[in-house]
Design a protein around this motif. Structure first.
Motif, PDB file in Angstrom:
ATOM      1  N   ALA A 145       0.831  -1.208   0.000  1.00 13.39           N
ATOM      2  CA  ALA A 145       0.000   0.000   0.000  1.00 13.39           C
ATOM      3  C   ALA A 145       0.866   1.257   0.000  1.00 13.39           C
ATOM      4  O   ALA A 145       1.924   1.298   0.623  1.00 13.39           O
ATOM      5  N   ARG A 146       0.395   2.311  -0.723  1.00 16.17           N
ATOM      6  CA  ARG A 146       1.166   3.547  -0.792  1.00 16.17           C
ATOM      7  C   ARG A 146       0.228   4.746  -0.814  1.00 16.17           C
ATOM      8  O   ARG A 146      -0.860   4.694  -1.392  1.00 16.17           O
ATOM      9  N   ALA A 147       0.681   5.827  -0.192  1.00 17.12           N
ATOM     10  CA  ALA A 147      -0.115   7.060  -0.142  1.00 17.12           C
ATOM     11  C   ALA A 147      -0.053   7.766  -1.486  1.00 17.12           C
ATOM     12  O   ALA A 147       0.990   7.800  -2.142  1.00 17.12           O
ATOM     13  N   LEU A 148      -1.196   8.338  -1.897  1.00 22.33           N
ATOM     14  CA  LEU A 148      -1.284   9.059  -3.173  1.00 22.33           C
ATOM     15  C   LEU A 148      -1.529  10.543  -2.976  1.00 22.33           C
ATOM     16  O   LEU A 148      -0.894  11.383  -3.612  1.00 22.33           O
ATOM     17  N   LEU A 149      -2.477  10.868  -2.105  1.00 30.07           N
ATOM     18  CA  LEU A 149      -2.891  12.262  -1.949  1.00 30.07           C
ATOM     19  C   LEU A 149      -3.167  12.579  -0.490  1.00 30.07           C
ATOM     20  O   LEU A 149      -3.569  11.701   0.282  1.00 30.07           O
ATOM     21  N   GLN A 150      -2.970  13.851  -0.130  1.00 32.27           N
ATOM     22  CA  GLN A 150      -3.433  14.360   1.150  1.00 32.27           C
ATOM     23  C   GLN A 150      -4.323  15.548   0.862  1.00 32.27           C
ATOM     24  O   GLN A 150      -3.919  16.476   0.164  1.00 32.27           O
ATOM     25  N   VAL A 151      -5.563  15.481   1.329  1.00 36.64           N
ATOM     26  CA  VAL A 151      -6.531  16.549   1.095  1.00 36.64           C
ATOM     27  C   VAL A 151      -7.082  16.981   2.449  1.00 36.64           C
ATOM     28  O   VAL A 151      -7.976  16.341   3.002  1.00 36.64           O
ATOM     29  N   HIS A 152      -6.478  18.033   2.997  1.00 36.87           N
ATOM     30  CA  HIS A 152      -6.882  18.559   4.305  1.00 36.87           C
ATOM     31  C   HIS A 152      -6.722  17.488   5.386  1.00 36.87           C
ATOM     32  O   HIS A 152      -5.611  17.147   5.743  1.00 36.87           O
ATOM     33  N   ASP A 153      -7.809  16.933   5.897  1.00 38.89           N
ATOM     34  CA  ASP A 153      -7.719  15.921   6.958  1.00 38.89           C
ATOM     35  C   ASP A 153      -7.842  14.502   6.406  1.00 38.89           C
ATOM     36  O   ASP A 153      -7.973  13.551   7.166  1.00 38.89           O
ATOM     37  N   GLU A 154      -7.794  14.379   5.103  1.00 39.18           N
ATOM     38  CA  GLU A 154      -8.021  13.100   4.438  1.00 39.18           C
ATOM     39  C   GLU A 154      -6.750  12.607   3.766  1.00 39.18           C
ATOM     40  O   GLU A 154      -5.998  13.375   3.178  1.00 39.18           O
ATOM     41  N   LEU A 155      -6.527  11.294   3.858  1.00 37.18           N
ATOM     42  CA  LEU A 155      -5.380  10.662   3.216  1.00 37.18           C
ATOM     43  C   LEU A 155      -5.892   9.581   2.270  1.00 37.18           C
ATOM     44  O   LEU A 155      -6.708   8.736   2.653  1.00 37.18           O
ATOM     45  N   ILE A 156      -5.433   9.632   1.016  1.00 37.44           N
ATOM     46  CA  ILE A 156      -5.860   8.668   0.006  1.00 37.44           C
ATOM     47  C   ILE A 156      -4.720   7.695  -0.267  1.00 37.44           C
ATOM     48  O   ILE A 156      -3.597   8.116  -0.569  1.00 37.44           O
ATOM     49  N   ILE A 157      -5.026   6.416  -0.167  1.00 35.83           N
ATOM     50  CA  ILE A 157      -4.038   5.341  -0.325  1.00 35.83           C
ATOM     51  C   ILE A 157      -4.519   4.405  -1.425  1.00 35.83           C
ATOM     52  O   ILE A 157      -5.722   4.246  -1.637  1.00 35.83           O
ATOM     53  N   GLU A 158      -3.586   3.783  -2.145  1.00 33.41           N
ATOM     54  CA  GLU A 158      -3.963   2.684  -3.028  1.00 33.41           C
ATOM     55  C   GLU A 158      -3.243   1.422  -2.551  1.00 33.41           C
ATOM     56  O   GLU A 158      -2.101   1.489  -2.070  1.00 33.41           O
ATOM     57  N   ALA A 159      -3.921   0.279  -2.676  1.00 34.36           N
ATOM     58  CA  ALA A 159      -3.371  -0.964  -2.127  1.00 34.36           C
ATOM     59  C   ALA A 159      -3.976  -2.162  -2.845  1.00 34.36           C
ATOM     60  O   ALA A 159      -5.099  -2.096  -3.359  1.00 34.36           O
ATOM     61  N   PRO A 160      -3.241  -3.291  -2.860  1.00 30.15           N
ATOM     62  CA  PRO A 160      -3.825  -4.514  -3.405  1.00 30.15           C
ATOM     63  C   PRO A 160      -5.058  -4.893  -2.589  1.00 30.15           C
ATOM     64  O   PRO A 160      -5.119  -4.660  -1.381  1.00 30.15           O
ATOM     65  N   GLU A 161      -6.040  -5.485  -3.246  1.00 29.85           N
ATOM     66  CA  GLU A 161      -7.290  -5.823  -2.562  1.00 29.85           C
ATOM     67  C   GLU A 161      -7.056  -6.689  -1.334  1.00 29.85           C
ATOM     68  O   GLU A 161      -7.723  -6.533  -0.312  1.00 29.85           O
ATOM     69  N   GLU A 162      -6.053  -7.592  -1.415  1.00 22.92           N
ATOM     70  CA  GLU A 162      -5.812  -8.511  -0.299  1.00 22.92           C
ATOM     71  C   GLU A 162      -5.247  -7.812   0.936  1.00 22.92           C
ATOM     72  O   GLU A 162      -5.221  -8.394   2.028  1.00 22.92           O
ATOM     73  N   GLU A 163      -4.791  -6.541   0.788  1.00 21.71           N
ATOM     74  CA  GLU A 163      -4.258  -5.822   1.943  1.00 21.71           C
ATOM     75  C   GLU A 163      -5.313  -4.961   2.651  1.00 21.71           C
ATOM     76  O   GLU A 163      -5.045  -4.426   3.731  1.00 21.71           O
ATOM     77  N   ILE A 164      -6.473  -4.824   2.041  1.00 24.63           N
ATOM     78  CA  ILE A 164      -7.516  -3.932   2.585  1.00 24.63           C
ATOM     79  C   ILE A 164      -7.908  -4.329   4.002  1.00 24.63           C
ATOM     80  O   ILE A 164      -8.068  -3.467   4.887  1.00 24.63           O
ATOM     81  N   LYS A 165      -8.070  -5.617   4.242  1.00 25.81           N
ATOM     82  CA  LYS A 165      -8.484  -6.093   5.565  1.00 25.81           C
ATOM     83  C   LYS A 165      -7.481  -5.651   6.633  1.00 25.81           C
ATOM     84  O   LYS A 165      -7.864  -5.227   7.728  1.00 25.81           O
ATOM     85  N   ARG A 166      -6.203  -5.722   6.318  1.00 29.68           N
ATOM     86  CA  ARG A 166      -5.172  -5.317   7.276  1.00 29.68           C
ATOM     87  C   ARG A 166      -5.155  -3.803   7.452  1.00 29.68           C
ATOM     88  O   ARG A 166      -4.909  -3.294   8.551  1.00 29.68           O
ATOM     89  N   LEU A 167      -5.408  -3.077   6.361  1.00 29.67           N
ATOM     90  CA  LEU A 167      -5.444  -1.618   6.456  1.00 29.67           C
ATOM     91  C   LEU A 167      -6.569  -1.133   7.364  1.00 29.67           C
ATOM     92  O   LEU A 167      -6.423  -0.132   8.072  1.00 29.67           O
ATOM     93  N   LYS A 168      -7.686  -1.831   7.346  1.00 31.52           N
ATOM     94  CA  LYS A 168      -8.819  -1.437   8.187  1.00 31.52           C
ATOM     95  C   LYS A 168      -8.459  -1.458   9.672  1.00 31.52           C
ATOM     96  O   LYS A 168      -9.033  -0.709  10.461  1.00 31.52           O
TER      97      LYS A 168
END
Length: 877
Positions: A823-846
């Motif tokens: 997973a890697r960060a793409l954007l920061q928008v004020h208080d929000e952080l946008i990340i992209e990641a493989p689908e299988e990593e989503i559970k761990r990111l949560k």
């Protein structure tokens, strides 16, 4: 070329007022309101280009009391107090005029109209052509063969020019009759009574028949219509008094001569610098100069051009600057690299950097410390050449910014000047600017870049000392410097954009706008120019007979705040508001994004880390932080932002109400703190406290108003600002704010205390020791002092919230590496952080993301993170 002189006279108050209410409440990075000045400036630049004046003057009203009050004490009575957000801009516009070398003038007891009337008459007698710029129809009485009046119509962007012929065509009246027309119809904006019940159409009809007000009353029995005669008879005294009030005094005791208004042009650099200070980025190119500034001779310095990097005398710490012609380091060609150990200074060409294995090995060696001017730019520039750089230990740009974020410029020569080091040129002295921006010959280029490298090496010492004195070493070393390298990686990665989706949205939106236009005409029962406020005003307030909320000097106001108050009065209003919003989406955002997609199918924005005085990040080329999301059609733009890898997802996470939580922590207000500890909805809680109701009695309107008050308090909102947000009166807004402070006395105490503290030490700090200096906090000027006080209240809150999200980005970046996630960060928008990641990593990111972000700092109240994921940025919200 004609030698005919032309005098342009600008009604400063009128134009500034119109610009303020025509444009959204904008402010620059220092928090200074600039919307009125921005509108005024755009108009001024157009005048200079189109009119080519030989003489130019801006007239202002001198005060609230004029000689007209002797005739009628209630003259201009009932006017609402000038919003403080506008008041503070009058001083700025005068500063702007000084920068342009434009004369401005005001005269005690007289209005701008009288100054303009007097000077235009003087000019006419000397055979000088005159152009009057105003939003006030009263000025039409000045029209003559030598004087044309240009009335601002749509805000200030649309104007109409009145010559004697144009005036006759528009009103069927001559200039003198304008006075009598206004005498009959009155003017609500100036509280001029006129004849009650007589409007513009009736007044014109009467004057076409009787020519003058005096003749009308001499032949009153000839007026057709008993009711009209009764009105005229009843208000005869008011009519003649009004005639006296609206007559411009063309013999005012002005103390200046027309020769003093001579305009010989302006000095580009001075105006350019002011535009940068005000944040008028879009106007900078308007005042760019083509000529290269004459270079001052500097101390002689030897620049070494090594055959190979192994010839460089390396020490434990070397300074490194990469250089480009413009700020766009994602696409510009690298001009070269300067390297210095403080004694010897070297220049490497782009070709040497790309091919020399010695340089590549040194750059990647973390034990070899590198001192830079802009670490992020260095990282991205070398990444483009497939070169890895490690061991960056200092960033002069960020350090200078932390020492004093209010300084207008943080480029190397400016920083050097502040620390008595002047052995380096400004880029524009070497590269030129405007159309003549170009790289010089190799020898001159090498010397310039090398001088920069040496300057960075020299300046590290005094700037680091300043950081220590400010107790900001930790803020620099553990927050800003490591963050710059994370942002560099985010910029280089870019965010994937579905171009076909954007084009499809553009096409769909065009169809939607066309449908809305048809619907509006059908509901209104007629076709008209939907983009003309004047025509729209006639349709809404005369044909559809909707209640008039606000009048301007040129007719009915159809501004957004007016239409918001009419939403429930007629179905056409909702559609007009939507039409305007969709048009802006189409032109500003969809078209804008399509222009900045790179060859790799991604958008590579640039994050500005050393710009805002609160510490917030911003982004440019493009600005991805201002995509409108209140409107569904705006939110849909996020559907075009997609993962860059197949089988990946977008994961979005953001802090919930972080500024209000920071406020609770800083203010130590018991009720506010307990509400967050109990996990209560803070806006519902505020509604209960402000409206004195139980939780079950809080309706959606109450919660919305409470939310506006909550966030308004954070930003030091005034009663005017809150009234605009909520569409209520200033009196109601003031009552809301007072009830809020009664409910949360700790917040009121904090605000009183922080202003006192700011006056004592001259600055305020965030939780992490970020400073903001407030030189105007003790100013004698009420508006300047008031703004500084509001800034003192809100900067510790906004700045601390900015520090928290920055630290969270660093902590999260580290956690992702430790967990060996892709997973890697793409954007920061004020208080929000946008990340992209493989689908299988989503559970761990949560699990990982909220765990890290909610514990990044310890506050008296818990931090809360919301998160979601999906196939697009839109789906992840």
């Amino acid at each position: 070329m004609s030698n005919q002189k032309k005098l342009v006279l600008i009604d400063g108050n009128s134009v500034l007022y119109r610009a303020f209410f025509a444009l959204p409440l904008l402010s620059n990075d220092k928090g200074v309101y600039t919307n009125a000045v921005f509108g005024f400036t755009k108009m001024l630049l157009n005048i200079l280009e189109n009119e080519q004046p030989t003489h130019l003057l801006v007239a202002f009203d001198a005060g609230k009391t004029t000689f007209r009050h002797e005739t009628y004490k209630e003259y201009k009575g009932g006017r609402q107090k000038t919003p403080p957000e506008l008041s503070e801009q009058f001083a700025i516009v005068r500063e702007l005029l000084d920068a342009f070398s434009i004369k401005h003038y005001e005269l005690d007891q007289y209005e701008a109209d009288d100054i303009i009337g007097t000077l235009s008459k003087q000019a006419e007698t000397k055979g000088i052509d005159v152009r009057v710029i105003t939003g006030d129809k009263d000025m039409l009485q000045l029209v003559s063969e030598k004087t044309f009046v240009q009335l601002t119509k749509k805000g200030i962007s649309e104007t109409a020019v009145y010559s004697p012929e144009a005036l006759t065509e528009a009103y069927q009246l001559n200039p003198d009759q304008i006075i009598d027309m206004k005498a009959l119809m009155g003017d609500a904006s100036d509280n001029i009574p006129g004849v009650q019940g007589v409007g513009e159409k009736t007044a014109i009809k009467l004057l076409k028949q009787f020519e003058t007000l005096t003749n009308l009353y001499d032949h009153l029995d000839e007026v057709s219509g008993e009711k009209l005669r009764e009105k005229l008879t009843r208000d005869k005294e008011n009519a003649f008094m009004s005639q006296k009030l609206v007559t411009i005094n063309r013999a005012s005791p002005v103390t200046i001569d027309i020769t003093e208004s001579r305009f010989n042009g302006y000095e580009n650099n001075q105006v350019h610098q002011l535009f940068k200070t005000l944040g008028f980025q879009s106007l900078l190119s308007s005042v760019a100069t083509d000529e290269v500034v004459e270079q001052e001779p500097l101390k002689q310095m030897e620049v070494i051009l090594p055959h190979a990097f192994n010839d460089v005398d390396l020490t434990n710490k070397m300074s490194l600057v990469v250089d480009f012609l413009t700020e766009q380091y994602h696409t510009d060609a690298l001009l070269g690299i300067g390297i210095s150990n403080g004694e010897q200074t070297y220049y490497l060409t782009k070709e040497q950097v790309m091919t020399d294995e010695g340089f590549k090995a040194w750059a990647a060696d973390e034990t070899k410390k590198k001192v830079t001017f802009d670490a992020k730019k260095v990282w991205v520039a070398l990444k483009r050449l497939d070169i890895e750089i490690k061991g960056i230990s200092f960033d002069l740009l960020l350090a200078s910014y932390l020492v004093n974020p209010s300084d207008n410029s943080h480029d190397i020569p400016a920083i050097g000047s502040r620390f008595n080091y002047n052995d380096v040129h400004y880029d524009e002295e070497v590269y030129g600017k405007g159309k003549k921006l170009t790289a010089p010959a190799q020898e001159q280029l090498a010397e310039h870049i090398a001088r920069k490298a040496k300057a960075v090496h020299v300046l590290e010492i005094p700037v680091t000392k300043a950081l220590k004195e400010n107790q900001q070493e930790e803020l620099f070393n553990t927050l800003e410097l490591p963050l710059s390298l994370i942002l560099a990686e985010m910029e280089a990665t870019g965010v994937k954009v579905d171009q076909a989706k954007l084009e499809e949205m553009q096409k769909d939106l065009a169809g939607r706008i066309a449908e809305l236009e048809t619907d509006i005409y059908e509901i209104a029962g007629e076709t008209f120019n939907l983009n003309s406020p004047k025509q729209l005003g006639v349709v809404l307030f005369e044909n559809l007979e909707l209640p008039v909320i606000k009048k301007t000097k040129t007719g009915y106001s159809t501004a957004a705040d007016v239409l918001e108050q009419l939403k429930n009065k007629h179905p056409v209003i909702e559609k007009i508001l939507l039409y305007r919003q969709l048009q802006k989406l189409q032109s500003t955002y969809l078209e804008g994004l399509l222009k900045v997609i790179h060859a790799d199918g991604k958008i590579h924005t640039r994050f500005n880390q050393a710009l805002t005085q609160t510490g917030r990040l911003s982004s440019t080329d493009p600005n991805l932080q201002n995509i409108p999301i209140r409107l569904e059609e705006g939110r849909k733009i996020r559907k075009a932002f997609v993962p860059s890898e197949p089988g990946w997802k977008i994961f979005a996470c953001d802090y919930s109400q972080v500024e209000l939580r920071v406020l609770a922590h800083i203010a130590k207000d018991e009720k506010l703190t307990q509400a967050f500890k109990d996990g209560r909805d803070i806006h519902t809680q505020t509604a209960m406290d402000v409206f004195h109701v139980e939780e079950g009695e809080v309706d959606s309107l109450m919660r919305r108003q409470a939310k506006a008050v909550n966030f308004g308090i954070v930003y030091g909102i005034s009663d005017y600002g809150l009234s605009q947000n909520l569409g209520i009166t200033r009196k109601e807004a003031k009552a809301f704010i007072e009830r809020y402070f009664t409910s949360y006395p700790g917040v009121k105490q904090y605000m009183d205390d922080i202003v006192t503290e700011a006056k004592q030490q001259g600055y305020v700090t965030t939780l992490m020791q970020r400073r903001r200096y407030l030189p105007d906090i003790t100013s004698r000027n009420f508006n300047q002092r008031s703004f500084a006080e509001r800034t003192a209240m809100n900067t510790p809150i906004q700045g601390s919230a900015a520090d928290i999200i920055k630290k969270a980005m660093i902590d999260l970046n580290q956690a992702l590496k430790e967990e060996r996630l892709s997973a890697r960060a793409l954007l920061q928008v004020h208080d929000e952080l946008i990340i992209e990641a493989p689908e299988e990593e989503i559970k761990r990111l949560k699990v990982l993301v909220p765990k890290v972000m909610e514990h990044t700092v310890a506050l008296d109240v818990p931090l809360k993170v919301d998160y979601a994921h999906g196939n697009t940025w839109y789906d992840a919200k």
